[in-house]
Scaffold this motif. Structure first.
Motif, short mmCIF file in Angstrom:
data_model
loop_
_atom_site.label_atom_id
_atom_site.label_comp_id
_atom_site.label_asym_id
_atom_site.label_seq_id
_atom_site.Cartn_x
_atom_site.Cartn_y
_atom_site.Cartn_z
N TYR A 168 52.65 0.62 2.22
CA TYR A 168 51.31 0.50 1.88
C TYR A 168 50.81 -0.58 1.09
CZ TYR A 168 51.13 4.50 5.03
OH TYR A 168 51.36 5.42 5.98
N VAL A 169 49.87 -1.37 1.35
CA VAL A 169 49.19 -2.35 0.77
C VAL A 169 48.55 -1.96 -0.53
CG1 VAL A 169 47.77 -4.42 0.75
CG2 VAL A 169 48.99 -3.53 2.86
N ALA A 170 49.04 -2.52 -1.68
CA ALA A 170 48.31 -2.50 -2.86
C ALA A 170 47.42 -3.65 -3.31
CB ALA A 170 49.23 -2.29 -3.91
N ILE A 171 46.08 -3.39 -3.70
CA ILE A 171 45.09 -4.38 -3.78
C ILE A 171 44.67 -4.35 -5.27
CG2 ILE A 171 44.33 -4.16 -1.38
CD1 ILE A 171 41.97 -2.35 -2.41
N LYS A 172 43.76 -5.36 -5.62
CA LYS A 172 43.24 -5.52 -6.89
C LYS A 172 43.99 -5.65 -7.86
CE LYS A 172 38.67 -3.60 -5.22
NZ LYS A 172 37.57 -2.78 -5.46
N GLY A 173 45.22 -6.53 -7.70
CA GLY A 173 46.10 -6.77 -8.87
C GLY A 173 47.03 -5.75 -9.08
N TRP A 174 47.24 -4.70 -7.90
CA TRP A 174 48.10 -3.49 -7.99
C TRP A 174 47.43 -2.42 -8.54
CZ3 TRP A 174 53.52 -5.97 -9.34
CH2 TRP A 174 53.77 -6.96 -8.41
N LEU A 175 46.10 -2.62 -8.90
CA LEU A 175 45.49 -1.42 -9.81
C LEU A 175 45.01 -0.18 -8.54
CD1 LEU A 175 43.30 -3.47 -12.03
CD2 LEU A 175 45.44 -2.26 -12.74
N GLU A 176 45.12 -0.73 -7.43
CA GLU A 176 44.55 0.35 -6.46
C GLU A 176 45.50 0.40 -5.10
OE1 GLU A 176 40.52 0.07 -5.22
OE2 GLU A 176 39.92 -0.41 -7.07
N GLN A 177 45.84 1.37 -4.48
CA GLN A 177 46.58 1.52 -3.34
C GLN A 177 45.77 1.86 -1.98
OE1 GLN A 177 49.78 1.44 -3.57
NE2 GLN A 177 50.78 2.22 -1.48
N SER A 178 45.88 1.14 -0.91
CA SER A 178 45.19 1.28 0.28
C SER A 178 45.68 2.26 1.12
CB SER A 178 44.96 -0.24 0.72
OG SER A 178 46.08 -0.34 1.29
N ALA B 229 43.79 -12.06 -11.07
CA ALA B 229 43.90 -10.87 -10.00
C ALA B 229 43.00 -9.72 -10.33
CB ALA B 229 45.35 -10.51 -9.96
N LYS B 230 42.90 -9.50 -12.01
CA LYS B 230 42.24 -8.09 -12.23
C LYS B 230 40.65 -8.52 -12.22
CE LYS B 230 42.96 -5.09 -16.15
NZ LYS B 230 43.50 -4.86 -17.41
N SER B 231 40.14 -9.44 -12.46
CA SER B 231 38.85 -9.82 -12.69
C SER B 231 37.98 -10.44 -11.29
CB SER B 231 38.39 -10.46 -13.73
OG SER B 231 38.63 -11.91 -13.45
N GLY B 232 38.87 -11.14 -10.59
CA GLY B 232 38.44 -11.61 -9.44
C GLY B 232 37.79 -13.02 -9.92
N GLN B 233 37.97 -13.56 -10.94
CA GLN B 233 37.45 -14.78 -11.44
C GLN B 233 38.75 -15.76 -11.72
OE1 GLN B 233 34.22 -15.37 -10.97
NE2 GLN B 233 33.75 -13.20 -10.58
N PRO B 234 38.29 -17.26 -11.98
CA PRO B 234 39.35 -18.00 -12.43
C PRO B 234 39.79 -17.92 -13.81
CG PRO B 234 37.36 -19.20 -12.08
CD PRO B 234 37.26 -17.89 -11.46
N GLU B 235 40.34 -17.15 -14.51
CA GLU B 235 40.64 -17.02 -15.95
C GLU B 235 41.40 -17.86 -16.51
OE1 GLU B 235 38.76 -14.62 -17.20
OE2 GLU B 235 38.03 -13.44 -15.93
N ASN B 236 42.33 -18.38 -15.89
CA ASN B 236 43.12 -19.42 -16.51
C ASN B 236 43.04 -20.70 -15.62
OD1 ASN B 236 45.24 -17.64 -18.56
ND2 ASN B 236 44.67 -16.39 -16.55
N TYR B 237 42.03 -21.15 -15.67
CA TYR B 237 41.74 -22.55 -14.76
C TYR B 237 42.26 -23.79 -15.54
CZ TYR B 237 39.70 -25.67 -11.71
OH TYR B 237 39.35 -27.04 -10.84
N ALA B 238 42.00 -23.82 -16.57
CA ALA B 238 42.41 -24.75 -17.51
C ALA B 238 43.92 -25.14 -17.51
CB ALA B 238 41.71 -24.72 -19.08
#
Length: 238
Positions: free
Chosen positions: A134-144, A54-63
């Motif tokens: 209001y919607v939060a995005i990017k792993g709740w790190l930003e508020q839209s 959610a933070k990086s936008g990559q599958p960090e825990n795929y395994a």
């Protein structure tokens, strides 16, 4: 449906306080075993989030996700950093039953529309997290500046049916769910199925939500702290 939650960080099951990565509590170093315990209690639905993803936008825990999918018998819904068509289809091919699309519903609605058109509203779930409506995005790190209701209406028009709604201010606080928020959103988007998430303390909270018409509930911290047991949740779902 009752969805016990497993939030993944660095291959372990953790819980965050109000989405704060600095306030993480280890729940289980072996999330595969945790998933098996959920099964053993008689529960067949699992809510899972790749917090790192959610933070990086990559599958960090795929395994770890793949290992849980192999071990868990039942429905798994997964969110956290699913922001491309390629990753979405990769998870679906892995056997994930439902994908939770969060930030991308706001930042790349055309991708979400494509996935809804191809896989349908039962496999593509919209995760709407936020504060004060209001919607939060990017792993709740930003508020839209987009209202939750506005995003829900847009996604419903594109074929979405299920919405996981989390009040960030309640998540991990054990203060009870924001029933007023759910009722307000349901009134504005009556065709949507709202899945309650955040703040649930005990079995009473679950029963109040269900009595108010919100049958699908996600539970994380209350399980970890003993406010509710898997056995009790299995009885409610039965």
């Amino acid at each position: 449906m009752i969805f016990p939650a497993i939030d993944l960080r660095a291959g372990q099951s953790v819980r965050l306080y109000q989405g704060d990565f600095k306030q993480a509590t280890l729940i289980n170093p072996d999330p595969v075993a945790q998933a098996q315990q959920i099964n053993a209690a008689g529960l067949t639905h699992l809510h899972m989030v790749d917090l790192d993803g959610a933070k990086s936008g990559q599958p960090e825990n795929y395994a770890t996700i793949a290992a849980i999918r192999k071990a868990f018998k039942g429905t798994i819904e997964l969110g956290g950093g699913i922001r491309t068509y390629e990753l979405a289809t990769r998870y679906l091919k892995l056997g994930i039953d439902r994908l939770i699309l969060g930030s991308v519903a706001l930042t790349d609605p055309e991708l979400v529309k494509r996935l809804l058109a191809e896989f349908g509203g039962e496999r593509i779930v919209i995760g709407i997290d936020g504060t004060d409506g209001y919607v939060a995005i990017k792993g709740w790190l930003e508020q839209s500046q987009t209202k939750m209701s506005t995003l829900m209406k847009a996604m419903t028009a594109s074929g979405a049916r299920h919405f996981i709604v989390t009040d960030v201010a309640r998540d991990g606080t054990m203060q009870g769910p924001n029933l007023g928020l759910y009722e307000e959103l349901q009134a504005q988007v009556p065709t949507a199925n709202l899945i309650a998430s955040g703040g649930i303390r005990d079995l009473t909270d679950v029963q109040v939500l269900q009595a108010s018409g919100f049958k699908d509930v996600i539970i994380g911290k209350a399980l970890a702290q003993g406010g509710v047991t898997l056995a009790a949740l299995a009885e409610v779902e039965a």
